[in-house]
Design a protein around this motif. Structure first.
Motif, PDB file in Angstrom:
ATOM      1  N   SER A  11       0.857  -1.180   0.000  1.00  0.00           N
ATOM      2  CA  SER A  11       0.000   0.000   0.000  1.00  0.00           C
ATOM      3  C   SER A  11       0.896   1.233   0.000  1.00  0.00           C
ATOM      4  O   SER A  11       1.569   1.519   0.996  1.00  0.00           O
ATOM      5  N   THR A  12       0.924   1.939  -1.122  1.00  0.00           N
ATOM      6  CA  THR A  12       1.785   3.131  -1.187  1.00  0.00           C
ATOM      7  C   THR A  12       1.314   4.160  -0.161  1.00  0.00           C
ATOM      8  O   THR A  12       2.118   4.831   0.466  1.00  0.00           O
ATOM      9  N   GLY A  13      -0.005   4.263   0.043  1.00  0.00           N
ATOM     10  CA  GLY A  13      -0.538   5.218   1.031  1.00  0.00           C
ATOM     11  C   GLY A  13       0.002   4.903   2.423  1.00  0.00           C
ATOM     12  O   GLY A  13       0.434   5.802   3.149  1.00  0.00           O
TER      13      GLY A  13
ATOM     14  N   GLY B  60      -3.476   1.032  -4.132  1.00  0.00           N
ATOM     15  CA  GLY B  60      -3.212   2.477  -4.210  1.00  0.00           C
ATOM     16  C   GLY B  60      -2.127   2.822  -5.217  1.00  0.00           C
ATOM     17  O   GLY B  60      -1.666   3.953  -5.290  1.00  0.00           O
ATOM     18  N   PHE B  61      -1.713   1.861  -5.984  1.00  0.00           N
ATOM     19  CA  PHE B  61      -0.712   2.031  -7.040  1.00  0.00           C
ATOM     20  C   PHE B  61      -1.040   1.035  -8.153  1.00  0.00           C
ATOM     21  O   PHE B  61      -1.338  -0.109  -7.828  1.00  0.00           O
ATOM     22  N   PRO B  62      -0.961   1.382  -9.418  1.00  0.00           N
ATOM     23  CA  PRO B  62      -0.647   2.683  -9.976  1.00  0.00           C
ATOM     24  C   PRO B  62      -1.812   3.657  -9.879  1.00  0.00           C
ATOM     25  O   PRO B  62      -2.966   3.262  -9.941  1.00  0.00           O
ATOM     26  N   ARG B  63      -1.481   4.940  -9.761  1.00  0.00           N
ATOM     27  CA  ARG B  63      -2.507   5.969  -9.593  1.00  0.00           C
ATOM     28  C   ARG B  63      -2.618   6.868 -10.816  1.00  0.00           C
ATOM     29  O   ARG B  63      -3.446   7.759 -10.866  1.00  0.00           O
ATOM     30  N   ASN B  64      -1.736   6.667 -11.775  1.00  0.00           N
ATOM     31  CA  ASN B  64      -1.860   7.393 -13.052  1.00  0.00           C
ATOM     32  C   ASN B  64      -1.222   6.532 -14.147  1.00  0.00           C
ATOM     33  O   ASN B  64      -0.594   5.499 -13.844  1.00  0.00           O
TER      34      ASN B  64
ATOM     35  N   GLN C 208      -8.240   9.271  13.408  1.00  0.00           N
ATOM     36  CA  GLN C 208      -8.777   9.471  12.059  1.00  0.00           C
ATOM     37  C   GLN C 208      -7.635   9.945  11.175  1.00  0.00           C
ATOM     38  O   GLN C 208      -6.781  10.726  11.632  1.00  0.00           O
ATOM     39  N   ARG C 209      -7.569   9.441   9.940  1.00  0.00           N
ATOM     40  CA  ARG C 209      -6.535   9.918   9.016  1.00  0.00           C
ATOM     41  C   ARG C 209      -6.718  11.406   8.760  1.00  0.00           C
ATOM     42  O   ARG C 209      -7.849  11.877   8.648  1.00  0.00           O
ATOM     43  N   SER C 210      -5.603  12.141   8.628  1.00  0.00           N
ATOM     44  CA  SER C 210      -5.733  13.599   8.490  1.00  0.00           C
ATOM     45  C   SER C 210      -6.378  13.973   7.150  1.00  0.00           C
ATOM     46  O   SER C 210      -6.889  15.085   6.999  1.00  0.00           O
TER      47      SER C 210
ATOM     48  N   ASP D 233       1.338   6.984 -16.151  1.00  0.00           N
ATOM     49  CA  ASP D 233       2.794   6.838 -16.125  1.00  0.00           C
ATOM     50  C   ASP D 233       3.225   5.783 -15.109  1.00  0.00           C
ATOM     51  O   ASP D 233       4.128   4.995 -15.370  1.00  0.00           O
ATOM     52  N   GLN D 234       2.556   5.786 -13.962  1.00  0.00           N
ATOM     53  CA  GLN D 234       2.894   4.774 -12.955  1.00  0.00           C
ATOM     54  C   GLN D 234       2.562   3.372 -13.464  1.00  0.00           C
ATOM     55  O   GLN D 234       3.295   2.414 -13.218  1.00  0.00           O
ATOM     56  N   ALA D 235       1.455   3.254 -14.200  1.00  0.00           N
ATOM     57  CA  ALA D 235       1.061   1.932 -14.724  1.00  0.00           C
ATOM     58  C   ALA D 235       2.104   1.432 -15.724  1.00  0.00           C
ATOM     59  O   ALA D 235       2.476   0.251 -15.722  1.00  0.00           O
TER      60      ALA D 235
HETATM   61  P1  AMP Z   1      -4.334   6.065   0.095  1.00  0.00           P
HETATM   62  O1  AMP Z   1      -4.004   5.540   1.443  1.00  0.00           O
HETATM   63  O2  AMP Z   1      -4.066   5.054  -0.998  1.00  0.00           O
HETATM   64  O3  AMP Z   1      -5.714   6.666   0.018  1.00  0.00           O
HETATM   65  O4  AMP Z   1      -3.308   7.263  -0.194  1.00  0.00           O
HETATM   66  C1  AMP Z   1      -3.278   8.427   0.621  1.00  0.00           C
HETATM   67  C2  AMP Z   1      -2.520   9.531  -0.099  1.00  0.00           C
HETATM   68  O5  AMP Z   1      -1.165   9.119  -0.350  1.00  0.00           O
HETATM   69  C3  AMP Z   1      -3.057   9.906  -1.475  1.00  0.00           C
HETATM   70  O6  AMP Z   1      -4.139  10.822  -1.387  1.00  0.00           O
HETATM   71  C4  AMP Z   1      -1.819  10.511  -2.132  1.00  0.00           C
HETATM   72  O7  AMP Z   1      -1.560  11.797  -1.638  1.00  0.00           O
HETATM   73  C5  AMP Z   1      -0.701   9.593  -1.609  1.00  0.00           C
HETATM   74  N1  AMP Z   1      -0.477   8.425  -2.503  1.00  0.00           N
HETATM   75  C6  AMP Z   1      -0.747   7.122  -2.233  1.00  0.00           C
HETATM   76  N2  AMP Z   1      -0.411   6.331  -3.256  1.00  0.00           N
HETATM   77  C7  AMP Z   1       0.080   7.138  -4.215  1.00  0.00           C
HETATM   78  C8  AMP Z   1       0.588   6.922  -5.530  1.00  0.00           C
HETATM   79  N3  AMP Z   1       0.636   5.692  -6.064  1.00  0.00           N
HETATM   80  N4  AMP Z   1       0.994   8.007  -6.243  1.00  0.00           N
HETATM   81  C9  AMP Z   1       0.968   9.243  -5.716  1.00  0.00           C
HETATM   82  N5  AMP Z   1       0.491   9.530  -4.491  1.00  0.00           N
HETATM   83  C10 AMP Z   1       0.048   8.499  -3.732  1.00  0.00           C
END
Ligand code: AMP
Length: 217
Positions: A30-32, A85-89, A159-161, A91-93
């Motif tokens: 999870s990138t987030g 949470g990845f890829p999110r665009n 809670q997440r910010s 280019d990332q894909a």
């Molecule tokens: P999430 O926990 O996946 O909802 O991610 C929380 C925040 O982390 C997002 O709103 C972005 O600011 C950042 N984030 C998470 N994953 C990515 C990603 N693959 N690319 C860019 N920003 C990311």
């Protein structure tokens, strides 16, 4: 097998990923979570990205690709990753494909969890996480209850910010503009599976288990 799980914020990607990890012995990326960890530890890097995350924007691709390569290049996770949470665009894909090829792997399945915006907003604004046991609850749909873990009698709910109404609007917009087009990329590869993400949590996982078992056999 490697799997990517898509869906707007609040679709249940994290919840379902953890269930898939357990059922199929996979590893969640999870990138987030990785980024939040840096922010919580107040590292230099964490301080740099904090504002972007708080306001619902995307962190730069270079940073993200670096995090991803660390995991993909580790032999213990070869063909065992759930990307959450990845890829999110786009280019990332594309970068993900390059990395998978570099480490002799492939993407087998892209899950698309579909949920109406109105429900998403409630899921996000109601989301609370226990900092003792890390469990996620929702004050509207799944209120915090007692926990199997002993220390958790001191349950501390956070809670997440970025889980507030103001940021949600921006996060949903970012999803529609940047992430939604990635679905088309996987559709063309023929590996998308659309799933109704508004069902009960266990009904969704059962559906996913069936899809994955069929792919594995
Ligand atoms: P999430 O926990 O996946 O909802 O991610 C929380 C925040 O982390 C997002 O709103 C972005 O600011 C950042 N984030 C998470 N994953 C990515 C990603 N693959 N690319 C860019 N920003 C990311």
């Amino acid at each position: 097998m490697n799997i990517v799980i898509f869906g707007p914020p609040g679709a249940g990607k994290g919840t379902q990923s953890l269930r898939l990890v357990k059922e199929f012995n996979l590893s969640q990326l999870s990138t987030g979570d990785l980024l939040r960890d840096e922010v919580n530890k107040k590292t230099n890097f964490g301080n740099q990205i904090e504002e972007i995350m708080k306001t619902g924007g995307l962190v730069s691709d270079d940073i993200i690709n670096n995090l991803i390569e660390k995991k993909i290049s580790d032999p213990q996770f070869k063909n065992k990753i759930i990307f959450d949470g990845f890829p999110r665009n786009l280019d990332q894909a594309k970068k993900l494909d390059i990395l998978l090829e570099k480490y002799d792997q492939k993407m087998s399945l892209a899950i698309n969890l579909k949920v109406d915006n109105e429900i998403l907003t409630k899921r996000i604004t109601g989301r609370v996480i226990c900092s003792v046991c890390n469990k996620t609850f929702n004050i509207f749909f799944n209120p915090p209850k007692s926990c199997e873990i002993k220390e958790c009698s001191k349950r501390k709910l956070n809670q997440r910010s970025d889980d507030n109404e103001e940021t949600i609007v921006k996060r949903l917009k970012t999803y529609d503009e940047k992430t939604f087009p990635v679905l088309d990329y996987y559709l063309k590869k023929g590996i998308i599976k659309n799933v109704d993400g508004m069902q009960e949590i266990s009904a969704i996982s059962d559906q996913l288990f069936t899809v994955i078992r069929a792919l594995r056999s």
